[in-house]
Design a protein around this motif. Structure first.
Motif, PDB file in Angstrom:
ATOM      1  N   TYR A 163       0.842  -1.189   0.000  1.00  0.00           N
ATOM      2  CA  TYR A 163       0.000   0.000   0.000  1.00  0.00           C
ATOM      3  C   TYR A 163       0.878   1.239   0.000  1.00  0.00           C
ATOM      4  O   TYR A 163       2.062   1.182   0.334  1.00  0.00           O
ATOM      5  CB  TYR A 163      -0.970   0.003   1.184  1.00  0.00           C
ATOM      6  N   THR A 164       0.289   2.357  -0.391  1.00  0.00           N
ATOM      7  CA  THR A 164       1.061   3.592  -0.509  1.00  0.00           C
ATOM      8  C   THR A 164       0.639   4.668   0.492  1.00  0.00           C
ATOM      9  O   THR A 164       1.417   5.554   0.797  1.00  0.00           O
ATOM     10  CB  THR A 164       0.929   4.165  -1.933  1.00  0.00           C
ATOM     11  N   ASN A 165      -0.581   4.570   1.001  1.00  0.00           N
ATOM     12  CA  ASN A 165      -1.122   5.623   1.859  1.00  0.00           C
ATOM     13  C   ASN A 165      -0.791   5.349   3.330  1.00  0.00           C
ATOM     14  O   ASN A 165      -1.296   4.404   3.928  1.00  0.00           O
ATOM     15  CB  ASN A 165      -2.641   5.704   1.663  1.00  0.00           C
ATOM     16  N   SER A 166       0.025   6.197   3.927  1.00  0.00           N
ATOM     17  CA  SER A 166       0.423   5.995   5.318  1.00  0.00           C
ATOM     18  C   SER A 166      -0.705   6.301   6.303  1.00  0.00           C
ATOM     19  O   SER A 166      -0.571   6.065   7.502  1.00  0.00           O
ATOM     20  CB  SER A 166       1.636   6.861   5.633  1.00  0.00           C
ATOM     21  N   MET A 167      -1.832   6.821   5.812  1.00  0.00           N
ATOM     22  CA  MET A 167      -2.968   7.115   6.679  1.00  0.00           C
ATOM     23  C   MET A 167      -3.888   5.913   6.866  1.00  0.00           C
ATOM     24  O   MET A 167      -4.860   5.992   7.623  1.00  0.00           O
ATOM     25  CB  MET A 167      -3.788   8.284   6.106  1.00  0.00           C
ATOM     26  N   PHE A 168      -3.608   4.827   6.206  1.00  0.00           N
ATOM     27  CA  PHE A 168      -4.435   3.641   6.397  1.00  0.00           C
ATOM     28  C   PHE A 168      -4.306   3.138   7.836  1.00  0.00           C
ATOM     29  O   PHE A 168      -3.206   3.037   8.380  1.00  0.00           O
ATOM     30  CB  PHE A 168      -4.037   2.530   5.422  1.00  0.00           C
ATOM     31  N   ASP A 169      -5.461   2.813   8.420  1.00  0.00           N
ATOM     32  CA  ASP A 169      -5.528   2.480   9.830  1.00  0.00           C
ATOM     33  C   ASP A 169      -5.844   1.016  10.097  1.00  0.00           C
ATOM     34  O   ASP A 169      -5.467   0.475  11.128  1.00  0.00           O
ATOM     35  CB  ASP A 169      -6.618   3.371  10.459  1.00  0.00           C
ATOM     36  N   PRO A 194      -8.681   4.082   5.746  1.00  0.00           N
ATOM     37  CA  PRO A 194      -8.265   5.230   6.544  1.00  0.00           C
ATOM     38  C   PRO A 194      -9.432   5.648   7.416  1.00  0.00           C
ATOM     39  O   PRO A 194     -10.541   5.853   6.922  1.00  0.00           O
ATOM     40  CB  PRO A 194      -7.967   6.291   5.486  1.00  0.00           C
ATOM     41  N   ARG A 195      -9.218   5.757   8.710  1.00  0.00           N
ATOM     42  CA  ARG A 195     -10.301   6.193   9.576  1.00  0.00           C
ATOM     43  C   ARG A 195     -10.538   7.685   9.364  1.00  0.00           C
ATOM     44  O   ARG A 195      -9.604   8.458   9.411  1.00  0.00           O
ATOM     45  CB  ARG A 195      -9.969   5.943  11.043  1.00  0.00           C
ATOM     46  N   GLN A 200     -12.829  11.254  10.481  1.00  0.00           N
ATOM     47  CA  GLN A 200     -13.120  11.831  11.784  1.00  0.00           C
ATOM     48  C   GLN A 200     -14.437  11.353  12.352  1.00  0.00           C
ATOM     49  O   GLN A 200     -14.684  11.493  13.546  1.00  0.00           O
ATOM     50  CB  GLN A 200     -13.126  13.358  11.684  1.00  0.00           C
ATOM     51  N   THR A 201     -15.288  10.775  11.524  1.00  0.00           N
ATOM     52  CA  THR A 201     -16.555  10.262  12.045  1.00  0.00           C
ATOM     53  C   THR A 201     -16.386   8.866  12.626  1.00  0.00           C
ATOM     54  O   THR A 201     -17.291   8.348  13.265  1.00  0.00           O
ATOM     55  CB  THR A 201     -17.629  10.198  10.947  1.00  0.00           C
ATOM     56  N   GLY A 202     -15.226   8.239  12.378  1.00  0.00           N
ATOM     57  CA  GLY A 202     -14.996   6.895  12.884  1.00  0.00           C
ATOM     58  C   GLY A 202     -15.370   5.803  11.914  1.00  0.00           C
ATOM     59  O   GLY A 202     -15.019   4.646  12.103  1.00  0.00           O
ATOM     60  N   ALA A 203     -16.097   6.139  10.867  1.00  0.00           N
ATOM     61  CA  ALA A 203     -16.465   5.131   9.879  1.00  0.00           C
ATOM     62  C   ALA A 203     -15.327   4.962   8.884  1.00  0.00           C
ATOM     63  O   ALA A 203     -14.350   5.687   8.923  1.00  0.00           O
ATOM     64  CB  ALA A 203     -17.752   5.532   9.168  1.00  0.00           C
ATOM     65  N   ASN A 204     -15.454   4.029   8.013  1.00  0.00           N
ATOM     66  CA  ASN A 204     -14.320   3.709   7.148  1.00  0.00           C
ATOM     67  C   ASN A 204     -14.759   3.401   5.732  1.00  0.00           C
ATOM     68  O   ASN A 204     -15.790   2.798   5.513  1.00  0.00           O
ATOM     69  CB  ASN A 204     -13.551   2.522   7.703  1.00  0.00           C
ATOM     70  N   ASN A 205     -13.967   3.867   4.766  1.00  0.00           N
ATOM     71  CA  ASN A 205     -14.111   3.445   3.379  1.00  0.00           C
ATOM     72  C   ASN A 205     -13.000   2.457   3.092  1.00  0.00           C
ATOM     73  O   ASN A 205     -11.881   2.640   3.552  1.00  0.00           O
ATOM     74  CB  ASN A 205     -14.015   4.626   2.435  1.00  0.00           C
ATOM     75  N   LEU A 206     -13.294   1.431   2.350  1.00  0.00           N
ATOM     76  CA  LEU A 206     -12.291   0.440   2.007  1.00  0.00           C
ATOM     77  C   LEU A 206     -11.727   0.678   0.620  1.00  0.00           C
ATOM     78  O   LEU A 206     -12.474   0.969  -0.319  1.00  0.00           O
ATOM     79  CB  LEU A 206     -12.887  -0.975   2.062  1.00  0.00           C
ATOM     80  N   PHE A 207     -10.396   0.561   0.516  1.00  0.00           N
ATOM     81  CA  PHE A 207      -9.705   0.611  -0.762  1.00  0.00           C
ATOM     82  C   PHE A 207      -9.157  -0.792  -1.021  1.00  0.00           C
ATOM     83  O   PHE A 207      -8.415  -1.334  -0.208  1.00  0.00           O
ATOM     84  CB  PHE A 207      -8.566   1.632  -0.712  1.00  0.00           C
TER      85      PHE A 207
END
Lengths: 113, 115
Positions: free
Chosen positions: B25-31, B94-95, B97-104
């Motif tokens: 993965y490339t995005n360091s914001m993934f939680d 990536p989480r 601010q609402t706490g929900a998540n979108n999946l890539f």
């Protein structure tokens, strides 16, 4: 416990015709997602609902796609008019509010001729 | 721009041996990172997940390893069984601010377990 239910499972239409997909999420799941999966690719998010509110529709092509989630349970995704490039599998998923796991339905395979 | 990559489109393994599926993965914001299994004509089925604060999570025959410095995760299946034959998708979230998540999602790896 019943999983995510989607209908129809398959749909074949002529281009420029309208089409609609229906989804019933897992009971108690506040969050509902619509994804599109093209052949050989992973699913890509179209829209995310928190209850009845669309909180992320940035990837939804709004000129021809629309979605609704009345009463915060079932959801409908519509395409009008359909184009050849819309041929794909349309997946619905649901999750609890704090995720992260999402649970997918079987999908609707759309073929546009 | 593909933020989650599965560079091996296919993998064949003998029954009883270990299957190792890889994901970058490339995005360091993934939680959170998740693995899904998909059979033909079915939707993806959730298998296992791992939080970015951990480096390993195990569930029966399935273990996911996370190497944050390398932005790499892998799924180990031991021992592999013919019923494991499916397409495996790696996904990351990536989480917000609402706490929900979108999946890539990655593009998937087709695993074939040979009896």
């Amino acid at each position: 416990e019943a999983g995510v239910v989607q209908s129809p499972r398959y749909k074949i239409i002529e281009k420029k015709q309208p089409v609609a997909f229906w989804c019933n999420p897992i009971s108690g799941h506040n969050t509902l997602y619509w994804y599109r999966q093209n052949l050989g690719q992973g699913p890509e998010l179209l829209i995310r609902y928190e209850n009845e509110e669309a909180v992320d529709d940035s990837q939804l092509p709004k000129d021809r796609f629309s979605a609704e989630r009345l009463k915060g349970v079932d959801s409908t995704l519509k395409i009008q008019p359909a184009e050849l490039g819309d041929s794909a599998v349309y997946l619905c998923a649901s999750s609890l509010r704090d995720g992260p796991a999402q649970y997918f339905g079987p999908g609707t395979r759309l073929t546009v001729l | 721009d593909q933020q989650v990559k599965q560079n091996s489109p296919s993998l064949s393994v003998q029954e009883g041996r270990i299957s190792i599926l890889n994901c970058d993965y490339t995005n360091s914001m993934f939680d959170y990172f998740l693995w899904y299994k998909k059979y033909p004509a079915e939707g993806p089925t959730f298998l296992i997940s791992i939080s970015s604060i951990k480096d390993k999570n195990e569930d029966g025959r399935f273990t996911v390893f996370l190497n944050k410095s390398a932005k790499h995760l892998s799924l180990h299946i031991v021992p592999s069984q013919p019923g494991d034959s499916a397409v495996y998708f790696c996904a990351a979230s990536p989480r917000d601010q609402t706490g929900a998540n979108n999946l890539f999602f990655g593009t998937g790896t087709r695993l074939t377990v040979i009896p």
